[in-house]
Design a protein around this motif. Structure first.
Motif, PDB file in Angstrom:
ATOM      1  N   THR A 164      -0.974   0.727  -8.954  1.00 51.15           N
ATOM      2  CA  THR A 164      -0.648  -0.687  -9.165  1.00 51.15           C
ATOM      3  C   THR A 164      -0.739  -1.492  -7.874  1.00 51.15           C
ATOM      4  O   THR A 164      -0.519  -2.701  -7.895  1.00 51.15           O
ATOM      5  CB  THR A 164       0.775  -0.833  -9.740  1.00 51.15           C
ATOM      6  OG1 THR A 164       1.711  -0.245  -8.831  1.00 51.15           O
ATOM      7  CG2 THR A 164       0.880  -0.140 -11.092  1.00 51.15           C
ATOM      8  N   VAL A 165      -1.040  -0.839  -6.742  1.00 52.90           N
ATOM      9  CA  VAL A 165      -1.093  -1.548  -5.458  1.00 52.90           C
ATOM     10  C   VAL A 165      -2.468  -1.351  -4.822  1.00 52.90           C
ATOM     11  O   VAL A 165      -3.370  -0.759  -5.419  1.00 52.90           O
ATOM     12  CB  VAL A 165       0.027  -1.055  -4.514  1.00 52.90           C
ATOM     13  CG1 VAL A 165       1.393  -1.352  -5.123  1.00 52.90           C
ATOM     14  CG2 VAL A 165      -0.102   0.435  -4.222  1.00 52.90           C
ATOM     15  N   ILE A 166      -2.622  -1.822  -3.596  1.00 52.31           N
ATOM     16  CA  ILE A 166      -3.917  -1.755  -2.905  1.00 52.31           C
ATOM     17  C   ILE A 166      -4.118  -0.332  -2.379  1.00 52.31           C
ATOM     18  O   ILE A 166      -3.617   0.032  -1.316  1.00 52.31           O
ATOM     19  CB  ILE A 166      -3.963  -2.779  -1.768  1.00 52.31           C
ATOM     20  CG1 ILE A 166      -3.760  -4.187  -2.332  1.00 52.31           C
ATOM     21  CG2 ILE A 166      -5.285  -2.698  -1.013  1.00 52.31           C
ATOM     22  CD1 ILE A 166      -3.638  -5.272  -1.302  1.00 52.31           C
ATOM     23  N   THR A 207       0.843  -1.190   0.000  1.00 47.19           N
ATOM     24  CA  THR A 207       0.000   0.000   0.000  1.00 47.19           C
ATOM     25  C   THR A 207       0.886   1.251   0.000  1.00 47.19           C
ATOM     26  O   THR A 207       2.086   1.165   0.272  1.00 47.19           O
ATOM     27  CB  THR A 207      -0.903   0.041   1.252  1.00 47.19           C
ATOM     28  OG1 THR A 207      -0.062   0.053   2.425  1.00 47.19           O
ATOM     29  CG2 THR A 207      -1.830  -1.154   1.304  1.00 47.19           C
ATOM     30  N   ILE A 263      -7.453   1.288 -10.642  1.00 50.11           N
ATOM     31  CA  ILE A 263      -6.444   0.426 -10.030  1.00 50.11           C
ATOM     32  C   ILE A 263      -6.136  -0.718 -10.998  1.00 50.11           C
ATOM     33  O   ILE A 263      -7.034  -1.442 -11.423  1.00 50.11           O
ATOM     34  CB  ILE A 263      -6.929  -0.159  -8.682  1.00 50.11           C
ATOM     35  CG1 ILE A 263      -7.299   0.973  -7.711  1.00 50.11           C
ATOM     36  CG2 ILE A 263      -5.855  -1.052  -8.082  1.00 50.11           C
ATOM     37  CD1 ILE A 263      -6.161   1.846  -7.298  1.00 50.11           C
ATOM     38  N   ALA A 264      -4.884  -0.860 -11.381  1.00 43.51           N
ATOM     39  CA  ALA A 264      -4.473  -1.923 -12.307  1.00 43.51           C
ATOM     40  C   ALA A 264      -3.190  -2.554 -11.790  1.00 43.51           C
ATOM     41  O   ALA A 264      -2.165  -1.874 -11.663  1.00 43.51           O
ATOM     42  CB  ALA A 264      -4.252  -1.348 -13.712  1.00 43.51           C
ATOM     43  N   ARG A 265      -3.247  -3.840 -11.478  1.00 41.67           N
ATOM     44  CA  ARG A 265      -2.090  -4.533 -10.924  1.00 41.67           C
ATOM     45  C   ARG A 265      -0.938  -4.569 -11.928  1.00 41.67           C
ATOM     46  O   ARG A 265      -1.147  -4.831 -13.102  1.00 41.67           O
ATOM     47  CB  ARG A 265      -2.466  -5.954 -10.519  1.00 41.67           C
ATOM     48  CG  ARG A 265      -3.490  -6.006  -9.402  1.00 41.67           C
ATOM     49  CD  ARG A 265      -2.883  -5.569  -8.073  1.00 41.67           C
ATOM     50  NE  ARG A 265      -3.909  -5.531  -7.034  1.00 41.67           N
ATOM     51  CZ  ARG A 265      -4.494  -4.428  -6.614  1.00 41.67           C
ATOM     52  NH1 ARG A 265      -4.158  -3.275  -7.147  1.00 41.67           N
ATOM     53  NH2 ARG A 265      -5.407  -4.465  -5.668  1.00 41.67           N
ATOM     54  N   HIS A 266       0.256  -4.324 -11.432  1.00 42.40           N
ATOM     55  CA  HIS A 266       1.442  -4.380 -12.287  1.00 42.40           C
ATOM     56  C   HIS A 266       1.810  -5.826 -12.580  1.00 42.40           C
ATOM     57  O   HIS A 266       1.826  -6.666 -11.684  1.00 42.40           O
ATOM     58  CB  HIS A 266       2.618  -3.694 -11.594  1.00 42.40           C
ATOM     59  CG  HIS A 266       3.911  -3.796 -12.348  1.00 42.40           C
ATOM     60  ND1 HIS A 266       4.134  -3.111 -13.521  1.00 42.40           N
ATOM     61  CD2 HIS A 266       5.028  -4.535 -12.113  1.00 42.40           C
ATOM     62  CE1 HIS A 266       5.348  -3.392 -13.964  1.00 42.40           C
ATOM     63  NE2 HIS A 266       5.914  -4.257 -13.135  1.00 42.40           N
ATOM     64  N   VAL A 267       2.061  -6.127 -13.842  1.00 44.49           N
ATOM     65  CA  VAL A 267       2.465  -7.472 -14.258  1.00 44.49           C
ATOM     66  C   VAL A 267       3.930  -7.435 -14.673  1.00 44.49           C
ATOM     67  O   VAL A 267       4.328  -6.638 -15.525  1.00 44.49           O
ATOM     68  CB  VAL A 267       1.593  -7.976 -15.437  1.00 44.49           C
ATOM     69  CG1 VAL A 267       2.033  -9.366 -15.859  1.00 44.49           C
ATOM     70  CG2 VAL A 267       0.123  -7.973 -15.042  1.00 44.49           C
TER      71      VAL A 267
END
Length: 345
Positions: free
Chosen positions: A163-165, A118, A232-236
């Motif tokens: 990219t995080v919560i 976070t 919000i989009a998680r990093h891959v």
């Protein structure tokens, strides 16, 4: 410095009864500019790494600053230090969980805890203080000037942590900013009631209530950007040793929205469509022939503009053209054949 740590504690493959049984982790050094951290499951390894780095720095006339050097565990307390650590504005911590929410290692074994990343509390406080400072500095300025000043600050910070919560933190910040803006508005109109003030500065726009914006009927209407409007989009992580120059144009265009070996138009559409064909919904593969299609055919009045373009497999393009009833593929539609990967041998 990184090579020195890898030499001292390398990653080793574990073999039991002649079979692969995982690996023994080496010390991982993660760095950005002059900030770095070392990760390892054994505290004695981390302590030894600190000694090695101190010796390495001493040779070039530098030393670790005690006030900025911290030994911590991500799950339990160590030497009175709370679990977790801050790095580049992020807080990384682990929490015990049940079997249905636990994280897993590379062998699929359940770990009994979950890693949560976070924005750090220090970063959140600094960001809000910056916003509050701008609001206080624009007490006599027009509303539009304040919005123009705040939007880049909110957009940049929210994109960095997207990219995080961050969802709950974004909502909390929006609430704090709203309260600060209410005080700003009351200060400007001390003799007006709350209803009058709210109608002047807050409006309903596109179904959103209580939007801090200039008058809706103004030609230059502006609205304040909410943190929660940033997706919000998680990093891959990048796959293995993949490179934008390895010939896999589809993967890199889908990931980045641009590629040095592909047209900007096709690369942007690949990212917008998340690497999928707009007709069949399947992912484009590396050797597929991709074609740019007009959603509404030009023969039926469709315009040759970005929002009227999409990417299709060649066979899907043929199918769509037959359904459209047009005489053939639209003029100006390009075929894209990804180049084969570069032979690294």
């Amino acid at each position: 410095m990184e090579n020195r740590i890898k030499q001292a504690f390398p990653r080793r493959t574990v073999v039991k009864n002649g079979k692969y049984a995982g690996y023994q982790t080496g010390a991982a050094l993660i760095r950005y500019a002059d900030d770095f951290l070392i990760l390892h499951e054994d505290i004695t390894v981390v302590i030894r790494c600190r000694e090695i780095i101190s010796e390495w720095l001493k040779d070039i006339g530098l030393e670790l600053k005690p006030s900025k050097t911290r030994l911590a565990h991500t799950l339990t307390m160590v030497e009175g230090e709370k679990p977790g650590f801050d790095f580049l504005g992020f807080n990384i911590c682990q929490f015990p969980t049940g079997k249905h929410h636990t994280g897993k290692n590379t062998l699929g074994e359940k770990l009994g805890f979950k890693t949560i990343i976070t924005p750090s509390q220090r970063t959140i406080k600094a960001h809000y203080n910056r916003i509050a400072k701008e609001i206080d500095a624009h007490k006599a300025a027009p509303q539009a000037a304040l919005i123009k000043r705040l939007n880049p600050i909110i957009r940049g910070w929210a994109n960095y942590f997207a990219t995080v919560i961050s969802k709950e933190i974004y909502a909390r910040l929006d609430d704090l900013v709203y309260r600060k803006l209410v005080s700003w508005a009351k200060y400007r109109h001390p003799k007006k009631g709350k209803g009058w003030v709210s109608k002047r500065y807050w409006h309903t726009i596109d179904g959103d209530n209580w939007v801090f914006a200039t008058r809706i009927d103004s030609k230059n209407s502006l609205r304040l950007l909410d943190h929660t409007h940033i997706k919000i989009a998680r990093h891959v992580k990048v796959k293995g040793d993949a490179s934008p120059y390895d010939g896999n144009l589809v993967y890199w265009s889908t990931r980045m929205g641009n590629n040095p070996e592909m047209s900007k138009r096709v690369a942007a559409l690949l990212k917008q469509q998340q690497g999928k064909c707009a007709h069949c919904g399947l992912f484009f593969r590396e050797n597929d022939v991709i074609e740019v299609d007009h959603i509404i055919p030009k023969s039926q009045g469709g315009l040759d503009e970005y929002k009227n373009r999409q990417l299709l497999h060649r066979h899907c393009h043929d199918t769509k053209t037959a359904i459209d009833g047009s005489s053939g593929k639209q003029s100006g539609c390009n075929s894209v054949k990804p180049k084969p990967p570069i032979n690294k041998d």
